[in-house]
Design a protein around this motif. Structure first.
Motif, PDB file in Angstrom:
ATOM      1  N   VAL A   1     103.236 136.416  65.919  1.00 48.47           N
ATOM      2  CA  VAL A   1     103.458 136.052  64.515  1.00 48.47           C
ATOM      3  C   VAL A   1     102.129 135.653  63.892  1.00 48.47           C
ATOM      4  N   GLU A   2     101.839 136.201  62.711  1.00 49.98           N
ATOM      5  CA  GLU A   2     100.678 135.789  61.935  1.00 49.98           C
ATOM      6  C   GLU A   2     101.157 135.274  60.582  1.00 49.98           C
TER       7      GLU A   2
ATOM      8  N   ASP B   1      96.659 129.930  67.437  1.00 49.72           N
ATOM      9  CA  ASP B   1      95.220 130.113  67.174  1.00 49.72           C
ATOM     10  C   ASP B   1      94.989 130.230  65.673  1.00 49.72           C
ATOM     11  N   ARG B   2      93.910 129.600  65.211  1.00 49.43           N
ATOM     12  CA  ARG B   2      93.494 129.781  63.820  1.00 49.43           C
ATOM     13  C   ARG B   2      92.629 131.047  63.759  1.00 49.43           C
ATOM     14  N   ILE B   3      92.992 131.969  62.884  1.00 49.51           N
ATOM     15  CA  ILE B   3      92.268 133.233  62.777  1.00 49.51           C
ATOM     16  C   ILE B   3      91.614 133.404  61.398  1.00 49.51           C
TER      17      ILE B   3
ATOM     18  N   ARG C   1      94.918 130.938  57.984  1.00 53.67           N
ATOM     19  CA  ARG C   1      95.758 131.860  58.748  1.00 53.67           C
ATOM     20  C   ARG C   1      95.889 131.396  60.195  1.00 53.67           C
ATOM     21  N   LEU C   2      97.098 131.580  60.742  1.00 46.04           N
ATOM     22  CA  LEU C   2      97.379 131.243  62.131  1.00 46.04           C
ATOM     23  C   LEU C   2      98.047 132.427  62.812  1.00 46.04           C
ATOM     24  N   ARG C   3      97.810 132.499  64.104  1.00 45.04           N
ATOM     25  CA  ARG C   3      98.538 133.459  64.938  1.00 45.04           C
ATOM     26  C   ARG C   3      99.145 132.680  66.094  1.00 45.04           C
TER      27      ARG C   3
ATOM     28  N   ALA D   1     103.806 137.922  59.103  1.00 48.48           N
ATOM     29  CA  ALA D   1     103.855 139.235  59.742  1.00 48.48           C
ATOM     30  C   ALA D   1     104.224 139.053  61.206  1.00 48.48           C
ATOM     31  N   MET D   2     105.158 139.859  61.679  1.00 49.00           N
ATOM     32  CA  MET D   2     105.595 139.783  63.070  1.00 49.00           C
ATOM     33  C   MET D   2     105.474 141.152  63.719  1.00 49.00           C
ATOM     34  N   ARG D   3     105.105 141.183  64.982  1.00 50.81           N
ATOM     35  CA  ARG D   3     105.057 142.438  65.729  1.00 50.81           C
ATOM     36  C   ARG D   3     105.269 142.155  67.197  1.00 50.81           C
TER      37      ARG D   3
END
Length: 307
Positions: free
Chosen positions: A236-237, A257-259, A263-265, A288-290
């Motif tokens: 998830v982002e 994680d901060r990207i 933004r976080l992932r 966004a999910m993948r």
């Protein structure tokens, strides 16, 4: 339809495939190391691993195309080293199909039918329709996907007791992938054994009974599909406006994680409700999910940082 061909030796064989201590080296590189596994008759068996794990090398030894440095492969009671006899009871679809360039699709199917196990001509005609395969064109005019279709139709039209499929759906569109899965189900109903090597987790989940997971040439696990699903997670982002969502202690959320500045992932497994509540508590601008690819799952699950 043709009955499955058998011989007394094969009829007595308990396993469709039996691999004992299989090892193959290329110079200093150990491609396959002391591999042991068995595949039951009538089973749809998945063979999983990232690229370079040793899957195709194992299959080449199963087919007798290369000789192992140690160990043995038995196919329906026949040593794979006896290539002629072993190939009387199997059909094979490679990852990258090469065809005779100046023969038409129809001519290639006839040639392959004369070289391998008995073919059900009525079923073959049905498969040609289902895969929308133009048999009048020469192979040199075929796309990658159409070359794959020829090999798939040729293999599934046989009544070979064992089908060995090495990344068989590469180049196929989603509609044709669905037809491929239907072929797997029909083969299982005929009690044919399917050995499927793939890096597509969704494909393997859809059709296989059990899977073996290979990493760096070694067998690390054999599981049922139900057990394999524990590897599933969602990446998830999220982008947020002001306050950062508090995810540290949320059940099912890991590897936050901060990207970017806002933004976080993170990884999410299990029910998503707790994670969604945490996100809803702040102002989120996008989500966004993948699903991760199989390579990412293996690297995560086995803690391997580099290959």
């Amino acid at each position: 339809m043709h009955d499955l061909p058998t011989t007394p030796a094969r009829a007595q064989s308990r396993f469709a495939v039996q691999i004992d201590g299989l090892t193959k080296r290329f110079g200093r590189i150990v491609a396959v190391s002391a591999l042991d596994l068995t595949v039951q008759r009538g089973e749809v068996f998945g063979f999983l691993g990232p690229n370079g794990a040793g899957k195709s090398t194992t299959i080449r030894m199963m087919l007798g195309l290369i000789r192992p440095d140690a160990g043995r492969v038995t196919v329906l009671g026949t040593d794979a080293a006896d290539v002629r006899r072993a190939h009387e009871c199997l059909a094979y679809v490679p990852a990258d199909v090469s065809l005779w360039p100046f023969l038409t699709g129809a001519e290639i199917l006839e040639l392959m039918a004369n070289l391998g196990p008995p073919v059900d001509l009525e079923y073959r005609a049905e498969l040609v329709e289902r895969f929308a395969l133009d048999l009048d064109r020469p192979a040199k005019a075929y796309s990658t996907g159409n070359r794959q279709k020829v090999a798939i139709v040729a293999a599934f039209a046989t009544r070979a007791p064992l089908l060995i499929l090495d990344e068989p759906t590469s180049g196929l569109d989603p509609l044709m992938e669905r037809e491929f899965r239907r072929c797997i189900d029909e083969a299982k109903q005929r009690n044919q054994t399917v050995f499927l090597s793939s890096h597509q987790l969704a494909e393997v989940e859809a059709v296989c009974d059990r899977v073996a997971i290979l990493r760096s040439g070694r067998l690390v696990e054999i599981d049922t599909i139900a057990d394999l699903r524990r590897l599933r997670r969602t990446v998830v982002e999220v982008s947020f406006q002001h306050d950062e969502p508090r995810l540290a202690d949320v059940p099912g959320v890991t590897d936050v994680d901060r990207i970017g500045d806002n933004r976080l992932r993170f990884n999410m497994s299990g029910p998503p409700s707790a994670a969604l509540r945490a996100l809803a508590a702040v102002e989120i601008s996008s989500v966004a999910m993948r699903e991760p690819n199989l390579e990412e799952i293996f690297l995560d699950y086995y803690g391997e940082l580099s290959r």
